[in-house]
Design a protein around this motif. Structure first.
Motif, PDB file in Angstrom:
ATOM      1  N   LYS A  10      42.886  38.474  49.517  1.00 48.46           N
ATOM      2  CA  LYS A  10      43.140  39.815  48.978  1.00 48.46           C
ATOM      3  C   LYS A  10      43.285  39.808  47.456  1.00 48.46           C
ATOM      4  O   LYS A  10      43.761  40.786  46.878  1.00 48.46           O
ATOM      5  N   VAL A  11      42.892  38.722  46.809  1.00 49.60           N
ATOM      6  CA  VAL A  11      43.042  38.631  45.370  1.00 49.60           C
ATOM      7  C   VAL A  11      42.168  39.682  44.671  1.00 49.60           C
ATOM      8  O   VAL A  11      41.057  39.986  45.111  1.00 49.60           O
ATOM      9  N   LYS A  12      42.694  40.232  43.585  1.00 52.01           N
ATOM     10  CA  LYS A  12      41.948  41.215  42.787  1.00 52.01           C
ATOM     11  C   LYS A  12      41.430  40.536  41.518  1.00 52.01           C
ATOM     12  O   LYS A  12      42.192  39.865  40.820  1.00 52.01           O
ATOM     13  N   VAL A  13      40.164  40.735  41.231  1.00 55.97           N
ATOM     14  CA  VAL A  13      39.533  40.108  40.074  1.00 55.97           C
ATOM     15  C   VAL A  13      39.165  41.188  39.057  1.00 55.97           C
ATOM     16  O   VAL A  13      38.503  42.177  39.396  1.00 55.97           O
ATOM     17  N   PHE A  14      39.630  41.001  37.811  1.00 58.83           N
ATOM     18  CA  PHE A  14      39.311  41.923  36.709  1.00 58.83           C
ATOM     19  C   PHE A  14      38.443  41.162  35.706  1.00 58.83           C
ATOM     20  O   PHE A  14      38.865  40.128  35.176  1.00 58.83           O
TER      21      PHE A  14
ATOM     22  N   ASN B 265      48.864  38.538  42.445  1.00 58.97           N
ATOM     23  CA  ASN B 265      47.631  38.113  43.110  1.00 58.97           C
ATOM     24  C   ASN B 265      46.400  38.661  42.382  1.00 58.97           C
ATOM     25  O   ASN B 265      45.550  39.327  42.972  1.00 58.97           O
ATOM     26  N   GLN B 266      46.316  38.354  41.106  1.00 57.16           N
ATOM     27  CA  GLN B 266      45.216  38.861  40.280  1.00 57.16           C
ATOM     28  C   GLN B 266      44.592  37.734  39.466  1.00 57.16           C
ATOM     29  O   GLN B 266      45.264  36.772  39.101  1.00 57.16           O
TER      30      GLN B 266
ATOM     31  N   HIS C 238      42.239  37.570  35.923  1.00 52.60           N
ATOM     32  CA  HIS C 238      41.683  38.306  34.788  1.00 52.60           C
ATOM     33  C   HIS C 238      40.772  37.351  34.015  1.00 52.60           C
ATOM     34  O   HIS C 238      41.249  36.358  33.455  1.00 52.60           O
TER      35      HIS C 238
END
Length: 700
Positions: free
Chosen positions: A443-447, A463-464, A466
């Protein structure tokens, strides 16, 4: 004629009054003709012809005994024969003594069984049942304490993964050493006395461990605490079984096993209710902290303290006293048991009819040192060395021909059962954590290439990832960074204040004219980063390691359900232990448990693993109960606690080995743990079927 040899065969009386002494003599068939061998180089005079005939063909250098030509045996041969006869006589005497002792033990066993039946089963046994059960409960609690407090204690004590692993194993190491020692001492010093000392050590050191601040001290006190509680299982089963008659023994020892399960439920419940409230407790700056997990450790000492208080009012085992020649004390205790039960049944007028009980002859009396002999520590040293010697001899006797095969078979059964059970007990929660981590990572968010200017981050980032971001004149204020990664990013004229981070790193970042004030962003969290005119001010004090901020409630739930799942298996084993026998109970339970492990191949979710864990615990508990019952019944009173201690110590060694091996496969493969557990259970179950059945025999 006056025979000078009959009164003293080694002496010859000279007619003139002199005397000569000889080594030996030999009488021939003619009473009037004596052939005499003269020792000590004193020979009667011979004429030359006689001497020449006797030594014809004999060289001076030839060492052949001269008397062999006359049929006279050599003195060395006679001495060797006498020595052999003495050795044979000693062996025969020892064999006679052993046979006599075995006969006496059998007579005492049957008489004691009749006395226990006359005493009945009532209030006294039930009182002892709860007191001894609390000691077993304390052992169960000890196995769970460290695992539950680890997530919180690692923050206060700044424990690395290696430190956590050592702390998890040190308790089992202490319990292993304690089982060996206390089991052996209980057969020499008494069940009640040793159990009181063992529980006192556990209570004191467990209590102190809740207050110590450093990791080293906490590790030491938990080791000694485990050493104390290690004596509970070997002594409790030996102690309680000696107050039970044959018809009640299997069932009530199985009921007693439930207290270990109750200990697991108690520990899980208390951990669930106390530890998550991290704010409970107090602190004195950063030097002394007393958080909720320390309250939990204190609460976990209550079963041990309660059992200790109850044991003060309980008597010593009369079977142990009779084994050690203390007839009068044993008789008084048996009368107490009888009168207590009869009063509870409403028959106080019923008289205890036993007047005399057989007492065994003592082979090894304890050495008593007079108070005037040596100094006090020399006297104590002699006593201690005497007890140690007796304990070691008792341990070695378990491998004598009489007990060797039973001991080896039981050792394999104990080892395989513990290796599988404790290995899977660690593997189940670790697998659940692994599945949780995989789900979390998914569920990691990638920016990617975000640009943020003049913005204030005052909310949690979790959990991100960047990548290649640019941050100009931004402010990060009083926030938590959980599992956040900044890669190839630029921070220019930014301000970080009061930041708490967990599993957060900066990789290949460029940081220009940025201030870090009161943060825990230590330098090891910046990997290959470039700093230009940046400043770190008043960094947070304390541990520099990353920890999970919250305790996972699911782990407490898993342990609680696993302990609760044992209840049906306990009930079934208690009801059928005396009906189907110990051997079938052990073998059947281990084989069924082995089949249950194969279902783990189909467990790909948290709920599935929890379900299979409950099934495994529920089916394997019957084997544990049978193993503990048959261990009590296979050995005589003089070796019962010693054998139980050795086997239980081996069990704890298997627990250390199993938990270490199984944990190493988490996240790699689940094939090896399943195959190891099932193979060990099948091997132990098949071997258990070859043990002798003991349900019909009296307690020797």
């Amino acid at each position: 004629m006056d025979d000078h040899y009959r009164n003293n065969p080694n002496s010859y009386q000279d007619p003139q009054g002199g005397s000569n002494t000889y080594s030996t003599f030999r009488e021939g068939g003619d009473q009037g003709n004596q052939d005499v061998y003269y020792g000590n180089n004193e020979y009667p005079a011979q004429d030359e012809d006689a001497a020449s005939d006797a030594t014809e063909g004999h060289d001076d250098d030839d060492e052949i005994y001269e008397g062999e030509y006359q049929g006279i045996p050599h003195p060395d041969d006679i001495g060797a024969r006498k020595k052999a006869l003495r050795v044979q006589a000693n062996y025969e005497e020892q064999g006679d003594r052993l046979a006599e002792r075995m006969q006496d033990e059998e007579q005492l066993a049957h008489q004691y069984e009749a006395i226990i039946e006359e005493c009945g089963h009532g209030r006294f046994q039930w009182t002892l049942f709860f007191v001894a059960g609390l000691a077993l409960m304390a052992d169960g609690v000890e196995c769970f304490v460290v695992g539950f407090v680890m997530p919180s204690a690692e923050k206060d004590m700044c424990m690395s993964n290696a430190n956590k692993g050592m702390l998890g194993l040190i308790v089992y190491l202490g319990m292993m050493l304690g089982a060996f020692m206390w089991g052996g001492l209980a057969d020499k010093m008494g069940r009640r006395k040793c159990l009181i000392i063992a529980l006192a050590i556990n209570s004191v050191f467990a209590f102190i461990s809740s207050f110590v601040q450093g990791y080293g001290f906490f590790l030491f006190f938990r080791l000694i605490s485990g050493f104390g509680i290690g004596g509970s299982i070997p002594i409790v089963y030996s102690y309680f079984s000696e107050f039970l008659c044959r018809e009640k023994r299997g069932e009530h020892l199985s009921w007693l096993c439930m207290f270990w399960m109750i200990g697991g439920i108690y520990a899980s419940s208390m951990a669930w209710g106390i530890i998550p409230h991290y704010g409970w407790g107090s602190s004195m700056g950063t030097s002394y902290q007393f958080h909720s997990w320390r309250v939990f450790v204190l609460v976990c000492t209550l079963p041990s303290i309660s059992s200790l208080i109850g044991l003060i009012f309980m008597p010593e085992s009369p079977r142990f006293l009779l084994e050690n020649g203390k007839h009068d004390e044993a008789w008084m205790i048996l009368k107490q048991v009888h009168d207590t039960n009869m009063r509870a049944k409403g028959e106080p007028e019923k008289v205890f009819t036993v007047s005399q009980i057989k007492t065994l002859k003592q082979d090894d009396e304890f050495i008593e040192i007079q108070s005037s002999t040596g100094t006090w520590y020399q006297r104590w040293l002699v006593r201690i060395m005497t007890v140690v010697k007796q304990v070691c001899q008792n341990i070695l006797s378990l491998f004598s021909p009489q007990f060797r095969m039973n001991t080896l078979f039981m050792a394999v059964v104990w080892f395989t059962m513990a290796f599988s059970y404790y290995g899977l007990a660690v593997w189940f929660p670790d697998m659940i954590k692994h599945l949780q981590n995989k789900e979390y990572e998914s569920k990691v968010k990638v920016f990617y290439r975000e640009r943020v200017e003049h913005f204030t981050f005052n909310f949690t980032l979790e959990n991100q990832i960047h990548q290649e971001g640019e941050y100009f004149n931004d402010k990060f204020y009083k926030i938590d960074l959980k599992s956040v990664t900044f890669e190839d990013s630029l921070f220019e004229e930014c301000y970080f204040e009061d930041i708490r981070s967990t599993d957060t790193v900066f990789k290949n970042c460029t940081i220009v004219s940025t201030v870090f004030y009161n943060t825990d962003l230590y330098k090891h969290k910046f990997i290959k980063c470039k700093f230009e005119n940046s400043t770190f001010l008043q960094q947070k004090e304390g541990c520099h390691l990353d920890f999970n901020e919250e305790n996972d409630i699911l782990i407490y739930l898993v342990s609680f359900l696993g302990s609760l799942a044992v209840l049906p298996g306990n009930i079934i084993s208690a009801l059928f232990m005396d009906k189907i026998g110990r051997i079938k109970m052990i073998g059947g339970s281990m084989l069924i448990s082995s089949m249950c492990t194969f279902f783990l191949f189909f467990g790909s979710s948290e709920s599935a693993i929890i379900g299979w864990q409950c099934l495994f615990c529920g089916t394997s508990v019957a084997a544990w109960n049978g193993i503990e019952v048959i261990t009590v019944e296979l050995y005589p009173t003089s070796k019962r606690a010693t054998a139980f201690g050795v086997l239980n110590g081996l069990c704890k060694f298997a627990a250390i080995l199993g938990s270490s091996i199984f944990a190493s496969f988490v996240g790699i493969t689940k094939v090896m743990p399943i195959l190891l557990a099932s193979t060990a259970l099948v091997a132990g179950g098949l071997l258990a079927l070859r043990l002798p059945e003991t349900r019909e025999q009296v307690l020797m």
